[in-house]
Design a protein around this motif. Structure first.
Motif, PDB file in Angstrom:
ATOM      1  N   PRO A  29       0.825  -1.214   0.000  1.00  0.00           N
ATOM      2  CA  PRO A  29       0.000   0.000   0.000  1.00  0.00           C
ATOM      3  C   PRO A  29       0.858   1.263   0.000  1.00  0.00           C
ATOM      4  N   LEU A  30       0.391   2.285  -0.726  1.00  0.00           N
ATOM      5  CA  LEU A  30       1.097   3.560  -0.717  1.00  0.00           C
ATOM      6  C   LEU A  30       1.045   4.164   0.680  1.00  0.00           C
ATOM      7  N   ILE A  31       2.140   4.757   1.081  1.00  0.00           N
ATOM      8  CA  ILE A  31       2.230   5.411   2.382  1.00  0.00           C
ATOM      9  C   ILE A  31       2.087   6.913   2.165  1.00  0.00           C
ATOM     10  N   PRO A  32       1.068   7.543   2.761  1.00  0.00           N
ATOM     11  CA  PRO A  32       0.910   8.983   2.592  1.00  0.00           C
ATOM     12  C   PRO A  32       2.172   9.734   3.001  1.00  0.00           C
ATOM     13  N   GLY A  33       2.614  10.654   2.162  1.00  0.00           N
ATOM     14  CA  GLY A  33       3.789  11.460   2.451  1.00  0.00           C
ATOM     15  C   GLY A  33       5.101  10.843   2.012  1.00  0.00           C
ATOM     16  N   GLU A  74      10.515  13.028 -11.729  1.00  0.00           N
ATOM     17  CA  GLU A  74      10.710  13.621 -10.405  1.00  0.00           C
ATOM     18  C   GLU A  74       9.789  12.938  -9.398  1.00  0.00           C
ATOM     19  N   PRO A  75      10.276  12.758  -8.154  1.00  0.00           N
ATOM     20  CA  PRO A  75       9.423  12.105  -7.148  1.00  0.00           C
ATOM     21  C   PRO A  75       8.258  12.991  -6.720  1.00  0.00           C
ATOM     22  N   VAL A  76       7.164  12.322  -6.355  1.00  0.00           N
ATOM     23  CA  VAL A  76       5.963  12.997  -5.876  1.00  0.00           C
ATOM     24  C   VAL A  76       5.559  12.416  -4.524  1.00  0.00           C
ATOM     25  N   LYS A  77       4.709  13.146  -3.829  1.00  0.00           N
ATOM     26  CA  LYS A  77       4.101  12.678  -2.584  1.00  0.00           C
ATOM     27  C   LYS A  77       2.598  12.721  -2.740  1.00  0.00           C
ATOM     28  N   PHE A  78       1.921  11.710  -2.191  1.00  0.00           N
ATOM     29  CA  PHE A  78       0.469  11.637  -2.210  1.00  0.00           C
ATOM     30  C   PHE A  78      -0.048  11.868  -0.797  1.00  0.00           C
ATOM     31  N   THR A  79      -1.048  12.735  -0.659  1.00  0.00           N
ATOM     32  CA  THR A  79      -1.692  12.972   0.627  1.00  0.00           C
ATOM     33  C   THR A  79      -3.189  12.830   0.431  1.00  0.00           C
ATOM     34  N   PRO A  80      -3.820  11.845   1.083  1.00  0.00           N
ATOM     35  CA  PRO A  80      -5.270  11.690   0.933  1.00  0.00           C
ATOM     36  C   PRO A  80      -6.035  12.802   1.634  1.00  0.00           C
ATOM     37  N   VAL A  81      -7.237  13.076   1.128  1.00  0.00           N
ATOM     38  CA  VAL A  81      -8.129  14.059   1.750  1.00  0.00           C
ATOM     39  C   VAL A  81      -9.383  13.310   2.159  1.00  0.00           C
ATOM     40  N   ILE A  95      -1.528  15.750  -4.820  1.00  0.00           N
ATOM     41  CA  ILE A  95      -0.301  15.234  -5.413  1.00  0.00           C
ATOM     42  C   ILE A  95       0.648  16.410  -5.539  1.00  0.00           C
ATOM     43  N   LYS A  96       1.885  16.207  -5.088  1.00  0.00           N
ATOM     44  CA  LYS A  96       2.841  17.304  -5.051  1.00  0.00           C
ATOM     45  C   LYS A  96       4.214  16.785  -5.424  1.00  0.00           C
ATOM     46  N   PHE A  97       4.934  17.534  -6.287  1.00  0.00           N
ATOM     47  CA  PHE A  97       6.331  17.211  -6.530  1.00  0.00           C
ATOM     48  C   PHE A  97       7.109  17.467  -5.247  1.00  0.00           C
ATOM     49  N   VAL A  98       8.054  16.591  -4.939  1.00  0.00           N
ATOM     50  CA  VAL A  98       8.850  16.739  -3.720  1.00  0.00           C
ATOM     51  C   VAL A  98       9.636  18.047  -3.767  1.00  0.00           C
ATOM     52  N   GLU A  99      10.263  18.331  -4.897  1.00  0.00           N
ATOM     53  CA  GLU A  99      10.992  19.586  -5.087  1.00  0.00           C
ATOM     54  C   GLU A  99      10.104  20.550  -5.867  1.00  0.00           C
ATOM     55  N   THR A 100       9.922  21.751  -5.362  1.00  0.00           N
ATOM     56  CA  THR A 100       9.139  22.749  -6.081  1.00  0.00           C
ATOM     57  C   THR A 100       9.938  23.197  -7.295  1.00  0.00           C
ATOM     58  N   PRO A 101       9.343  23.149  -8.487  1.00  0.00           N
ATOM     59  CA  PRO A 101      10.056  23.565  -9.696  1.00  0.00           C
ATOM     60  C   PRO A 101      10.517  25.012  -9.610  1.00  0.00           C
ATOM     61  N   GLU A 102      11.661  25.298 -10.212  1.00  0.00           N
ATOM     62  CA  GLU A 102      12.217  26.651 -10.202  1.00  0.00           C
ATOM     63  C   GLU A 102      11.270  27.622 -10.909  1.00  0.00           C
ATOM     64  N   GLY A 103      11.037  28.768 -10.282  1.00  0.00           N
ATOM     65  CA  GLY A 103      10.173  29.790 -10.864  1.00  0.00           C
ATOM     66  C   GLY A 103       8.692  29.566 -10.614  1.00  0.00           C
ATOM     67  N   SER A 106       4.520  26.683  -6.133  1.00  0.00           N
ATOM     68  CA  SER A 106       4.094  25.450  -5.481  1.00  0.00           C
ATOM     69  C   SER A 106       4.318  24.265  -6.405  1.00  0.00           C
ATOM     70  N   GLY A 107       4.598  23.102  -5.801  1.00  0.00           N
ATOM     71  CA  GLY A 107       4.724  21.870  -6.564  1.00  0.00           C
ATOM     72  C   GLY A 107       3.432  21.080  -6.598  1.00  0.00           C
ATOM     73  N   ASN A 108       2.336  21.645  -6.038  1.00  0.00           N
ATOM     74  CA  ASN A 108       1.044  20.951  -6.014  1.00  0.00           C
ATOM     75  C   ASN A 108       0.468  20.839  -7.419  1.00  0.00           C
ATOM     76  N   TRP A 109      -0.174  19.716  -7.680  1.00  0.00           N
ATOM     77  CA  TRP A 109      -0.838  19.504  -8.956  1.00  0.00           C
ATOM     78  C   TRP A 109      -2.251  20.033  -8.885  1.00  0.00           C
ATOM     79  N   ILE A 110      -2.730  20.548  -9.999  1.00  0.00           N
ATOM     80  CA  ILE A 110      -4.125  20.932 -10.151  1.00  0.00           C
ATOM     81  C   ILE A 110      -4.607  20.247 -11.414  1.00  0.00           C
TER      82      ILE A 110
END
Length: 114
Positions: A29-33, A74-81, A95-103, A106-110
């Motif tokens: 199972p995926l582990i949140p974070g 690039e690695p991502v992290k999953f956080t359930p809501v 869903i968020k990239f671990v490293e925020t892209p330059e410029g 936020s690394g959060n996905w929409i």
């Protein structure tokens, strides 16, 4: 008292859902974070996902698939809501990239419907 209410709420969510947990490539199972790479299941289909520029964007605000099978992206992290101990298949996710892209702020996905 708040802890008891939280525990009861989580138990009710766990009991009322029939969803299976989302599994990684090893069947765990995926582990949140935790950090994960999103890759295609077939070799030869290209590499993983990474932030990039598409269209007229001047900053890497899009999620793109790498062309090379050797590029894991690039690695991502999953956080359930809501935040719970595992990630069931029927839950909303952040869903968020671990490293925020330059410029980018936020690394959060929409996701958008196209």
């Amino acid at each position: 008292m708040k802890t008891l209410v939280l525990i009861v709420s989580l138990l009710l969510v766990a009991i009322t859902t029939n969803a299976e947990p989302v599994l990684d490539i090893t069947g765990e199972p995926l582990i949140p974070g935790a950090q994960y790479y999103i890759l295609p299941i077939f070799w030869g289909a290209g590499g993983g996902l990474r932030p990039g520029k598409a269209g007229n964007s001047t900053n890497p605000v899009n999620v793109l698939k790498a062309f090379s099978d050797l590029d894991s992206g690039e690695p991502v992290k999953f956080t359930p809501v809501p935040k719970i101990g595992l990630i069931p298949t029927d839950t909303l996710l952040h869903i968020k990239f671990v490293e925020t892209p330059e410029g980018v702020s936020s690394g959060n996905w929409i996701t958008v419907k196209d």
